[in-house]
Write a protein that holds these residues in place. Sequence first.
Motif, PDB file in Angstrom:
ATOM      1  N   ASN A  13     -11.188  46.475   1.489  1.00  0.00           N
ATOM      2  CA  ASN A  13     -12.251  45.625   2.050  1.00  0.00           C
ATOM      3  C   ASN A  13     -12.449  45.860   3.545  1.00  0.00           C
ATOM      4  O   ASN A  13     -13.115  45.074   4.224  1.00  0.00           O
ATOM      5  N   VAL A  31      -5.546  34.588   5.429  1.00  0.00           N
ATOM      6  CA  VAL A  31      -5.445  33.923   4.121  1.00  0.00           C
ATOM      7  C   VAL A  31      -5.388  34.959   2.995  1.00  0.00           C
ATOM      8  O   VAL A  31      -5.603  36.145   3.231  1.00  0.00           O
ATOM      9  N   ASN A  32      -5.135  34.498   1.789  1.00  0.00           N
ATOM     10  CA  ASN A  32      -5.110  35.375   0.612  1.00  0.00           C
ATOM     11  C   ASN A  32      -6.424  36.144   0.525  1.00  0.00           C
ATOM     12  O   ASN A  32      -7.499  35.565   0.717  1.00  0.00           O
ATOM     13  N   GLY A  33      -6.303  37.436   0.226  1.00  0.00           N
ATOM     14  CA  GLY A  33      -7.497  38.254   0.022  1.00  0.00           C
ATOM     15  C   GLY A  33      -8.215  38.656   1.299  1.00  0.00           C
ATOM     16  O   GLY A  33      -9.326  39.195   1.242  1.00  0.00           O
ATOM     17  N   SER A  34      -7.610  38.423   2.470  1.00  0.00           N
ATOM     18  CA  SER A  34      -8.320  38.727   3.723  1.00  0.00           C
ATOM     19  C   SER A  34      -8.250  40.220   4.079  1.00  0.00           C
ATOM     20  O   SER A  34      -9.134  40.752   4.749  1.00  0.00           O
ATOM     21  N   GLY A  35      -7.141  40.916   3.663  1.00  0.00           N
ATOM     22  CA  GLY A  35      -7.042  42.355   3.974  1.00  0.00           C
ATOM     23  C   GLY A  35      -5.712  42.760   4.607  1.00  0.00           C
ATOM     24  O   GLY A  35      -5.592  43.876   5.120  1.00  0.00           O
ATOM     25  N   LYS A  36      -4.716  41.900   4.554  1.00  0.00           N
ATOM     26  CA  LYS A  36      -3.411  42.210   5.170  1.00  0.00           C
ATOM     27  C   LYS A  36      -2.754  43.411   4.470  1.00  0.00           C
ATOM     28  O   LYS A  36      -2.355  44.364   5.116  1.00  0.00           O
ATOM     29  N   THR A  37      -2.657  43.323   3.138  1.00  0.00           N
ATOM     30  CA  THR A  37      -2.002  44.409   2.395  1.00  0.00           C
ATOM     31  C   THR A  37      -2.825  45.690   2.528  1.00  0.00           C
ATOM     32  O   THR A  37      -2.268  46.788   2.577  1.00  0.00           O
ATOM     33  N   ARG A  53       0.012  50.765  -4.285  1.00  0.00           N
ATOM     34  CA  ARG A  53      -0.414  49.771  -5.288  1.00  0.00           C
ATOM     35  C   ARG A  53      -1.031  50.390  -6.528  1.00  0.00           C
ATOM     36  O   ARG A  53      -1.029  49.793  -7.587  1.00  0.00           O
ATOM     37  N   VAL A  60      -9.082  52.641  -4.049  1.00  0.00           N
ATOM     38  CA  VAL A  60      -8.880  52.219  -2.656  1.00  0.00           C
ATOM     39  C   VAL A  60     -10.108  52.476  -1.778  1.00  0.00           C
ATOM     40  O   VAL A  60     -10.222  51.927  -0.682  1.00  0.00           O
ATOM     41  N   GLN A  62     -13.625  51.823  -0.465  1.00  0.00           N
ATOM     42  CA  GLN A  62     -14.388  50.566  -0.456  1.00  0.00           C
ATOM     43  C   GLN A  62     -15.567  50.638  -1.428  1.00  0.00           C
ATOM     44  O   GLN A  62     -16.295  51.650  -1.450  1.00  0.00           O
ATOM     45  N   ILE A 336       0.871  34.767   5.617  1.00  0.00           N
ATOM     46  CA  ILE A 336      -0.349  34.022   5.278  1.00  0.00           C
ATOM     47  C   ILE A 336      -0.717  33.072   6.408  1.00  0.00           C
ATOM     48  O   ILE A 336      -1.892  32.855   6.709  1.00  0.00           O
TER      49      ILE A 336
HETATM   50  N1  LIG Z   1     -12.065  49.047  -3.368  1.00  0.00           N
HETATM   51  C1  LIG Z   1     -12.300  47.860  -2.833  1.00  0.00           C
HETATM   52  N2  LIG Z   1     -13.435  47.646  -2.127  1.00  0.00           N
HETATM   53  C2  LIG Z   1     -13.689  46.450  -1.545  1.00  0.00           C
HETATM   54  N3  LIG Z   1     -12.836  45.407  -1.599  1.00  0.00           N
HETATM   55  C3  LIG Z   1     -11.690  45.573  -2.271  1.00  0.00           C
HETATM   56  C4  LIG Z   1     -11.354  46.794  -2.920  1.00  0.00           C
HETATM   57  N4  LIG Z   1     -10.149  46.650  -3.502  1.00  0.00           N
HETATM   58  C5  LIG Z   1      -9.747  45.400  -3.252  1.00  0.00           C
HETATM   59  N5  LIG Z   1     -10.672  44.740  -2.520  1.00  0.00           N
HETATM   60  C6  LIG Z   1     -10.622  43.357  -1.997  1.00  0.00           C
HETATM   61  O1  LIG Z   1      -9.973  43.414  -0.741  1.00  0.00           O
HETATM   62  C7  LIG Z   1      -9.511  42.120  -0.408  1.00  0.00           C
HETATM   63  C8  LIG Z   1      -8.243  42.226   0.378  1.00  0.00           C
HETATM   64  O2  LIG Z   1      -7.141  42.458  -0.453  1.00  0.00           O
HETATM   65  P1  LIG Z   1      -5.668  42.467   0.117  1.00  0.00           P
HETATM   66  O3  LIG Z   1      -4.787  42.710  -1.042  1.00  0.00           O
HETATM   67  O4  LIG Z   1      -5.576  43.374   1.280  1.00  0.00           O
HETATM   68  O5  LIG Z   1      -5.501  40.959   0.621  1.00  0.00           O
HETATM   69  P2  LIG Z   1      -4.260  40.209   1.267  1.00  0.00           P
HETATM   70  O6  LIG Z   1      -4.717  39.651   2.571  1.00  0.00           O
HETATM   71  O7  LIG Z   1      -3.067  41.086   1.301  1.00  0.00           O
HETATM   72  O8  LIG Z   1      -4.052  39.035   0.227  1.00  0.00           O
HETATM   73  P3  LIG Z   1      -2.753  38.256  -0.334  1.00  0.00           P
HETATM   74  O9  LIG Z   1      -2.307  37.330   0.752  1.00  0.00           O
HETATM   75  O10 LIG Z   1      -3.303  37.509  -1.498  1.00  0.00           O
HETATM   76  O11 LIG Z   1      -1.737  39.282  -0.719  1.00  0.00           O
HETATM   77  C9  LIG Z   1      -9.441  41.357  -1.719  1.00  0.00           C
HETATM   78  O12 LIG Z   1     -10.437  40.338  -1.690  1.00  0.00           O
HETATM   79  C10 LIG Z   1      -9.762  42.390  -2.776  1.00  0.00           C
HETATM   80  O13 LIG Z   1     -10.491  41.853  -3.854  1.00  0.00           O
END
Ligand SMILES: Nc1ncnc2c1ncn2[C@@H]1O[C@H](COP(=O)(O)OP(=O)(O)OP(=O)(O)O)[C@@H](O)[C@H]1O
Length: 366
Positions: A13, A31-37, A53, A60, A62, A336
């Motif tokens: 993302n 927060v969850n899903g923001s892009g940390k991982t 992953r 991977v 975008q 988080i």
């Molecule tokens: N190929 C892609 N293109 C665009 N967005 C994507 C793609 N693959 C995953 N995502 C989105 O990227 C966002 C970030 O995911 P990521 O795993 O980095 O979040 P995170 O901050 O680590 O979350 P958590 O705290 O839940 O582990 C998620 O909303 C996911 O749905």
Amino acid sequence: MALEELHIHHFRNIASQRLVFSPGLNIVFGVNGSGKTSLLEAIYYLSTGRSFRTAKHNRVVQEGNDRLTLFGRVVETSGQHRLGIERVIGGQEATLHKNGLKLRSVAEFARLMPVSVIEPGTFDLVSGGPGYRRRFLDWLVFHVEHDYGRRWKACQRAIRQRNHLLRHGILSDQELGPWTQQVAVLGEEITQSREKGFELFRQELDQMLLNAGADWAQGLKVEFARGWDASRGLEATLRANPQSEQRAGFTLYGPNRADIRIRCGNLPAGEVLSRGQQRSLVILMKLAQMRVLREQCGIRGLCLLDDINAELDASNQQLLAGELLALDCQLFVTSITSPGHEGPWSDVSPGDYRMFHVEHGQFSEQ
Ligand SMILES: Nc1ncnc2c1ncn2[C@@H]1O[C@H](COP(=O)(O)OP(=O)(O)OP(=O)(O)O)[C@@H](O)[C@H]1O
């Protein structure tokens, strides 16, 4: 070494981002899903050409884009290097550049920028199959011995050829013999390297368990198993068992069957230790691995830690943070919540870390 700068384009993302990192500690929260991982994954991807992953490169990139691009500036005592990787959806290979010149293999990136990652999947190291532990040991030996990667690849090729013949019931000495011999010669060499690497690792792990004062670690046995009975050479073992190997359809003895056996008394540690204890053990194993790199090879690597504090109590968090900082590697940790004054990193002075907040794939330094 340290990764001082990273440009990310169309990775998960993260649309487009330039980040400048601390050579010490970097904290990423959101927060969850923001892009940390995704950020940790991008760093790992630059070093290894793959994700931790998924095996599917297209995932991977975008969504809505046809390629991802990563550029990194890596600084070492001898100078700096510019690394670039581009992967096009549907393409066979990534395009790699180092200091403007095209490279064929990503192994040079991995050697220049050794990355160790601790994320939820890493915790399978104790309870999962032997493949996890072989890869763990091979990562270390790859960095300790420069020719190891090439020899292991050659051995894997010979094992694949041998397996093909076994599956088709071709057991004649004329056809199977040369592959058996190759597997045996390379397998013995690889095992010697693994034994040396394992011994270095075990010494560091013993020290770490002692420092941790972990009572659950009493009676813990961590041993290297080479993949065949050590009282007999590999070639003799392979030549003695072609029928059972034919029935199985693959090579039953050799470095492809090696393991690190982790036991509590006589039971597999995965069946005895609690989840938190297993987590602590895995983290200590990863840290011991980084310590071998630092102490034995003088290599300062990168350590990526994806929300490792889940399921660890406050004293364990503090202890692991102390060990991590003592490692003197470049750290990237995710969380988080915003790390407060009470958290495990509260002893680090403000000039010694950088902190980033991420929202919808956009990073801002705090
Ligand atoms: N190929 C892609 N293109 C665009 N967005 C994507 C793609 N693959 C995953 N995502 C989105 O990227 C966002 C970030 O995911 P990521 O795993 O980095 O979040 P995170 O901050 O680590 O979350 P958590 O705290 O839940 O582990 C998620 O909303 C996911 O749905």
